[in-house]
Write a protein that holds these residues in place. Sequence first.
Motif, PDB file in Angstrom:
ATOM      1  N   UNK A 223      74.607 133.783  97.099  1.00 13.83           N
ATOM      2  CA  UNK A 223      73.927 133.553  98.362  1.00 13.83           C
ATOM      3  C   UNK A 223      73.738 132.059  98.562  1.00 13.83           C
ATOM      4  N   UNK A 224      73.393 131.664  99.753  1.00 12.86           N
ATOM      5  CA  UNK A 224      73.232 130.235 100.025  1.00 12.86           C
ATOM      6  C   UNK A 224      72.119 129.635  99.168  1.00 12.86           C
ATOM      7  N   UNK A 225      71.077 130.398  98.944  1.00 10.82           N
ATOM      8  CA  UNK A 225      69.985 129.891  98.126  1.00 10.82           C
ATOM      9  C   UNK A 225      70.454 129.619  96.698  1.00 10.82           C
ATOM     10  N   UNK A 226      71.259 130.544  96.152  1.00 14.73           N
ATOM     11  CA  UNK A 226      71.777 130.357  94.797  1.00 14.73           C
ATOM     12  C   UNK A 226      72.713 129.156  94.749  1.00 14.73           C
ATOM     13  N   UNK A 227      73.593 129.040  95.743  1.00 21.09           N
ATOM     14  CA  UNK A 227      74.541 127.915  95.781  1.00 21.09           C
ATOM     15  C   UNK A 227      73.792 126.584  95.895  1.00 21.09           C
ATOM     16  N   UNK A 232      72.167 121.620  93.487  1.00 15.27           N
ATOM     17  CA  UNK A 232      71.099 120.688  93.170  1.00 15.27           C
ATOM     18  C   UNK A 232      71.123 120.240  91.720  1.00 15.27           C
ATOM     19  N   UNK A 233      71.485 121.162  90.825  1.00 20.71           N
ATOM     20  CA  UNK A 233      71.605 120.804  89.413  1.00 20.71           C
ATOM     21  C   UNK A 233      72.849 119.950  89.167  1.00 20.71           C
ATOM     22  N   UNK A 234      73.981 120.372  89.739  1.00 21.57           N
ATOM     23  CA  UNK A 234      75.230 119.643  89.534  1.00 21.57           C
ATOM     24  C   UNK A 234      75.157 118.221  90.075  1.00 21.57           C
ATOM     25  N   UNK A 235      74.380 118.020  91.142  1.00 21.10           N
ATOM     26  CA  UNK A 235      74.301 116.698  91.763  1.00 21.10           C
ATOM     27  C   UNK A 235      73.681 115.664  90.840  1.00 21.10           C
ATOM     28  N   UNK A 236      72.965 116.109  89.802  1.00 22.33           N
ATOM     29  CA  UNK A 236      72.373 115.169  88.853  1.00 22.33           C
ATOM     30  C   UNK A 236      73.187 115.063  87.570  1.00 22.33           C
ATOM     31  N   UNK A 237      74.369 115.608  87.589  1.00 19.76           N
ATOM     32  CA  UNK A 237      75.274 115.507  86.445  1.00 19.76           C
ATOM     33  C   UNK A 237      76.521 114.732  86.857  1.00 19.76           C
ATOM     34  N   UNK A 238      77.291 114.240  85.898  1.00 24.32           N
ATOM     35  CA  UNK A 238      78.539 113.543  86.260  1.00 24.32           C
ATOM     36  C   UNK A 238      79.518 114.432  87.020  1.00 24.32           C
ATOM     37  N   UNK A 239      79.365 115.744  86.946  1.00 26.18           N
ATOM     38  CA  UNK A 239      80.286 116.633  87.650  1.00 26.18           C
ATOM     39  C   UNK A 239      80.107 116.561  89.165  1.00 26.18           C
ATOM     40  N   UNK A 240      78.874 116.386  89.628  1.00 26.03           N
ATOM     41  CA  UNK A 240      78.630 116.442  91.069  1.00 26.03           C
ATOM     42  C   UNK A 240      77.981 115.221  91.657  1.00 26.03           C
TER      43      UNK A 240
END
Length: 560
Positions: A223-227, A232-240
Amino acid sequence: MAAPIAGLTAGRPAHSSGPAGTAAVVALFVGLKLRLIGNSLKGSNARLIAGLIGSAAGIGITVTGGYLVAQLRNAAAADAYLVLVCGGSIVLIGWVLLPVLIFGIDESIDPLRFTLLPLSRKKLLAGMLAAGFIGIPAAATLLVSTATVVTWSRGVLPVLYAAAGALLATVFCVVVSRAVTTALSGVFRSRRVRDLVSMAGMLLVGSVVLLQFGLPSMAQLATREVVEQIAGVLAWTPLGAAWAAPHDAVEGSAGLGFIRLLIMAAAVVILLVAWNEAMRRSLESGGAAAGSGTRRPHGKEPGSNRLTPAWARWFLPPTVTGAVAERILRLWWRDPRQRVSLLIIPVILAGVVAGPSIAGFRDEVLVMAGPGVGTLIGLMMLNHTAYDGSALWTHLAVSLPGQVDRAGRALGTAVWALPVVGLAAGATCMVVQRPDLFPAAFGASVATVLVGLAFASVTSVVIAFPAPPASANPFITPGGGNVVVVMQQFVGGLTVGLLSLPVYLLLGFALWWRAEFGWALLIAGPVYGLLLLRLGCRIGGKYLDEHGPELLRRITPTRT
């Protein structure tokens, strides 16, 4: 390759210091990589055509990806953020995993090849980094990443952040793939580790199958909430981080976006340091891995046992054909390159049979799983002769008839393949609660195995190419043959599918019209497969008799 390398030992660039010396080494490595790519397309028209088709496909995918990313310019900023962070993270994860599990170590820029040359690690690192950018994967990543500049053309600062993020993401991809493969270049020389990686690849494929059939649709869970939480987590990692920074600038949080770019830059620096350390260890140890030596079990001497277990001898005749079959049967289990293919089959079967049952899906179409696995086994044999490598000379030296060689290889595979597809046919019929379909499923499964073996009896000598060496990562293809592999599998799968079309048509009649057709398929299917197998052995055997030395030269990897 020898001439350019000679320049390192004879010329000044290798000994000069400073930017000029490093630039010369970088230019030399780039030239070497370009020459290796060019040489990989030489040798045969088939390799050239496959390379051109693969390049065209890569360019097409790159243009399409860049266009789709650029079209996000018309989407809402929040939507573009979610797509780019999640999609970009998958791309970066792929750069970490695919070089190890699929494409293998890029031997053309393996640092061990330059151990004896008068190069400092700094220059070697710079040259290998530059060479890593040469090729379709890196170019495609850079071009598609650069398309985010169009996506975020909603202000000067977002465009600058997007450009910086695209460059950092591409450098991250190249550096992480080189760091991983350099760190594992020595480890992969251990057979235990190679087998472990093979098992890991098998479990990865099996997990994908089980997720596909045994769990609810990922689209329903995402769902959009899950995505948004995942992004939000990936954005603080080198991946995102690189993909999220321009969105922060659009939303007025330029400082937050700059911090994300710093996270990405720090990750690149850490990877460079890790790569340099891995290269130091690899060069100092000469690539040796603990436990890489071979040890013979106590009391075991060559020739003390038969090649195959006792149960298999009941099915193999005491003839020359049976002897070839024994060797092939042994090869399937003992050779890690073959074992990875062999062990994938039960995992796929578990996913296909057990997964739908867990999900409550019991449609009759599942009965086609057995024939499908039969076709898969045939495709595994398309280049099977190449796994002999230089050992093929033993067959040629004793003037083994080509038809006997072909028949023995087919028999050695059929001994285990036919029981496997038979069990698959019975299991799927039980899952869908249609025991009356077993004759059709069993006959079709046996037929598809035989059809695949028939076609492979021809292709494994006519269009054979070098297989990965027994001492190498089982997922690599020597001599830049990955494009050839893809083309062979595509054309081979299409041809085997066409040859198996009568079998699948009769199976369809039994599934959706009258189950009594299954009894006809139970007899006609194996007969049809045996006729094709006999024809394939004759054609492939004749080619092997006439072109044995040429085939041996073709499947023996050349060392550069």
